[in-house]
Scaffold this motif. Structure first.
Motif, PDB file in Angstrom:
ATOM      1  N   TRP A  41       0.928  -1.251  -0.015  1.00  0.00           N
ATOM      2  CA  TRP A  41      -0.022  -0.057  -0.004  1.00  0.00           C
ATOM      3  C   TRP A  41       0.940   1.196   0.070  1.00  0.00           C
ATOM      4  O   TRP A  41       1.911   1.320   0.698  1.00  0.00           O
ATOM      5  CB  TRP A  41      -0.887  -0.123   1.265  1.00  0.00           C
ATOM      6  N   VAL A  42       0.543   2.272  -0.805  1.00  0.00           N
ATOM      7  CA  VAL A  42       1.033   3.511  -0.686  1.00  0.00           C
ATOM      8  C   VAL A  42      -0.198   4.651  -0.261  1.00  0.00           C
ATOM      9  O   VAL A  42      -1.305   4.367  -0.574  1.00  0.00           O
ATOM     10  CB  VAL A  42       1.654   3.983  -1.872  1.00  0.00           C
ATOM     11  N   LYS A  43       0.419   5.806   0.146  1.00  0.00           N
ATOM     12  CA  LYS A  43      -0.655   6.892   0.593  1.00  0.00           C
ATOM     13  C   LYS A  43      -1.521   7.134  -0.443  1.00  0.00           C
ATOM     14  O   LYS A  43      -2.570   7.307  -0.222  1.00  0.00           O
ATOM     15  CB  LYS A  43       0.205   8.040   1.333  1.00  0.00           C
ATOM     16  N   SER A  44      -1.055   7.365  -1.753  1.00  0.00           N
ATOM     17  CA  SER A  44      -1.916   7.576  -2.814  1.00  0.00           C
ATOM     18  C   SER A  44      -2.862   6.672  -3.031  1.00  0.00           C
ATOM     19  O   SER A  44      -4.257   7.223  -3.346  1.00  0.00           O
ATOM     20  CB  SER A  44      -1.021   8.106  -4.012  1.00  0.00           C
ATOM     21  N   ALA A  45      -2.393   5.431  -2.975  1.00  0.00           N
ATOM     22  CA  ALA A  45      -3.829   4.302  -3.417  1.00  0.00           C
ATOM     23  C   ALA A  45      -4.999   4.611  -2.087  1.00  0.00           C
ATOM     24  O   ALA A  45      -6.074   4.542  -2.321  1.00  0.00           O
ATOM     25  CB  ALA A  45      -3.226   3.140  -3.225  1.00  0.00           C
ATOM     26  N   VAL A  46      -4.362   4.808  -0.893  1.00  0.00           N
ATOM     27  CA  VAL A  46      -5.359   4.828   0.200  1.00  0.00           C
ATOM     28  C   VAL A  46      -6.220   6.327  -0.015  1.00  0.00           C
ATOM     29  O   VAL A  46      -7.362   6.156  -0.053  1.00  0.00           O
ATOM     30  CB  VAL A  46      -4.614   4.859   1.328  1.00  0.00           C
ATOM     31  N   PHE A  47      -5.708   7.147  -0.428  1.00  0.00           N
ATOM     32  CA  PHE A  47      -6.339   8.536  -0.830  1.00  0.00           C
ATOM     33  C   PHE A  47      -7.344   8.226  -1.782  1.00  0.00           C
ATOM     34  O   PHE A  47      -8.421   8.603  -1.435  1.00  0.00           O
ATOM     35  CB  PHE A  47      -5.437   9.645  -0.926  1.00  0.00           C
ATOM     36  N   TYR A  48      -7.132   7.817  -2.960  1.00  0.00           N
ATOM     37  CA  TYR A  48      -7.847   7.749  -3.917  1.00  0.00           C
ATOM     38  C   TYR A  48      -9.047   6.653  -3.728  1.00  0.00           C
ATOM     39  O   TYR A  48     -10.272   6.743  -4.082  1.00  0.00           O
ATOM     40  CB  TYR A  48      -7.152   7.210  -5.430  1.00  0.00           C
ATOM     41  N   ILE A  49      -8.733   5.612  -2.848  1.00  0.00           N
ATOM     42  CA  ILE A  49      -9.786   4.574  -2.518  1.00  0.00           C
ATOM     43  C   ILE A  49     -10.798   5.416  -1.629  1.00  0.00           C
ATOM     44  O   ILE A  49     -12.085   5.176  -1.804  1.00  0.00           O
ATOM     45  CB  ILE A  49      -9.279   3.372  -1.855  1.00  0.00           C
ATOM     46  N   LEU A  50     -10.150   5.824  -0.732  1.00  0.00           N
ATOM     47  CA  LEU A  50     -11.172   6.845   0.308  1.00  0.00           C
ATOM     48  C   LEU A  50     -12.103   7.944  -0.600  1.00  0.00           C
ATOM     49  O   LEU A  50     -13.257   8.213  -0.095  1.00  0.00           O
ATOM     50  CB  LEU A  50     -10.525   7.152   1.181  1.00  0.00           C
ATOM     51  N   LYS A  51     -11.206   8.507  -1.433  1.00  0.00           N
ATOM     52  CA  LYS A  51     -11.955   9.556  -2.253  1.00  0.00           C
ATOM     53  C   LYS A  51     -13.098   9.021  -3.080  1.00  0.00           C
ATOM     54  O   LYS A  51     -14.343   9.667  -2.919  1.00  0.00           O
ATOM     55  CB  LYS A  51     -11.039  10.109  -3.270  1.00  0.00           C
ATOM     56  N   ARG A  52     -13.013   7.606  -3.714  1.00  0.00           N
ATOM     57  CA  ARG A  52     -14.182   7.087  -4.490  1.00  0.00           C
ATOM     58  C   ARG A  52     -15.279   6.649  -3.380  1.00  0.00           C
ATOM     59  O   ARG A  52     -16.491   6.927  -3.625  1.00  0.00           O
ATOM     60  CB  ARG A  52     -13.694   6.083  -5.098  1.00  0.00           C
ATOM     61  N   ALA A  53     -14.824   6.422  -2.121  1.00  0.00           N
ATOM     62  CA  ALA A  53     -15.742   5.982  -1.106  1.00  0.00           C
ATOM     63  C   ALA A  53     -16.518   7.315  -0.778  1.00  0.00           C
ATOM     64  O   ALA A  53     -18.069   7.268  -0.399  1.00  0.00           O
ATOM     65  CB  ALA A  53     -15.216   5.515   0.065  1.00  0.00           C
ATOM     66  N   CYS A  54     -15.756   8.523  -0.625  1.00  0.00           N
ATOM     67  CA  CYS A  54     -16.300   9.614  -0.268  1.00  0.00           C
ATOM     68  C   CYS A  54     -17.544  10.192  -1.454  1.00  0.00           C
ATOM     69  O   CYS A  54     -18.529  10.657  -1.171  1.00  0.00           O
ATOM     70  CB  CYS A  54     -15.589  10.680  -0.168  1.00  0.00           C
ATOM     71  N   GLU A  55     -16.950   9.966  -2.623  1.00  0.00           N
ATOM     72  CA  GLU A  55     -17.784  10.338  -3.892  1.00  0.00           C
ATOM     73  C   GLU A  55     -19.098   9.575  -3.849  1.00  0.00           C
ATOM     74  O   GLU A  55     -20.229   9.758  -4.385  1.00  0.00           O
ATOM     75  CB  GLU A  55     -17.026  10.336  -5.210  1.00  0.00           C
ATOM     76  N   SER A  56     -19.071   8.316  -3.340  1.00  0.00           N
ATOM     77  CA  SER A  56     -20.409   7.516  -3.445  1.00  0.00           C
ATOM     78  C   SER A  56     -21.180   7.533  -2.152  1.00  0.00           C
ATOM     79  O   SER A  56     -22.445   7.346  -2.097  1.00  0.00           O
ATOM     80  CB  SER A  56     -19.941   6.050  -3.613  1.00  0.00           C
ATOM     81  N   THR A  57     -20.630   8.301  -1.063  1.00  0.00           N
ATOM     82  CA  THR A  57     -21.044   8.542   0.269  1.00  0.00           C
ATOM     83  C   THR A  57     -20.862  10.044   0.859  1.00  0.00           C
ATOM     84  O   THR A  57     -19.906   9.911   1.543  1.00  0.00           O
ATOM     85  CB  THR A  57     -20.734   7.449   1.207  1.00  0.00           C
TER      86      THR A  57
END
Length: 86
Positions: A41-57
């Protein structure tokens, strides 16, 4: 998949606790939780996964607000936020 949803929820919980994206990546790596594509895992992957989760919620958008999360952590540490940034 169910496994991926569990990992996303783990990321969300860590972020809600005030963890930085880098710290979340480190924790997932320490727990031997592998990304879908393998590797670490790298921080950018974590960021983008959470970003997508935020966009859907949308009500969860505060996961991405680093200053707000840092302020929560500083408050928990009973340390003035402005002093921590110096």
């Amino acid at each position: 998949s169910v496994k991926e949803q569990r990992v996303i929820r783990r990321m969300q919980n860590l972020r809600e606790e005030g963890c930085s994206f880098q710290l979340i990546a480190n924790i997932l790596n320490d727990e031997r939780i592998k990304p879908r594509e393998g590797g670490e895992w790298v921080k950018s992957a974590v960021f983008y996964i959470l970003k997508r989760a935020c966009e859907s919620t949308p009500q969860t958008a505060n996961w991405l607000d680093v200053a707000a999360c840092d302020a929560v952590v500083a408050n928990r540490l009973n340390t003035p936020y402005d002093n921590r940034m110096k």
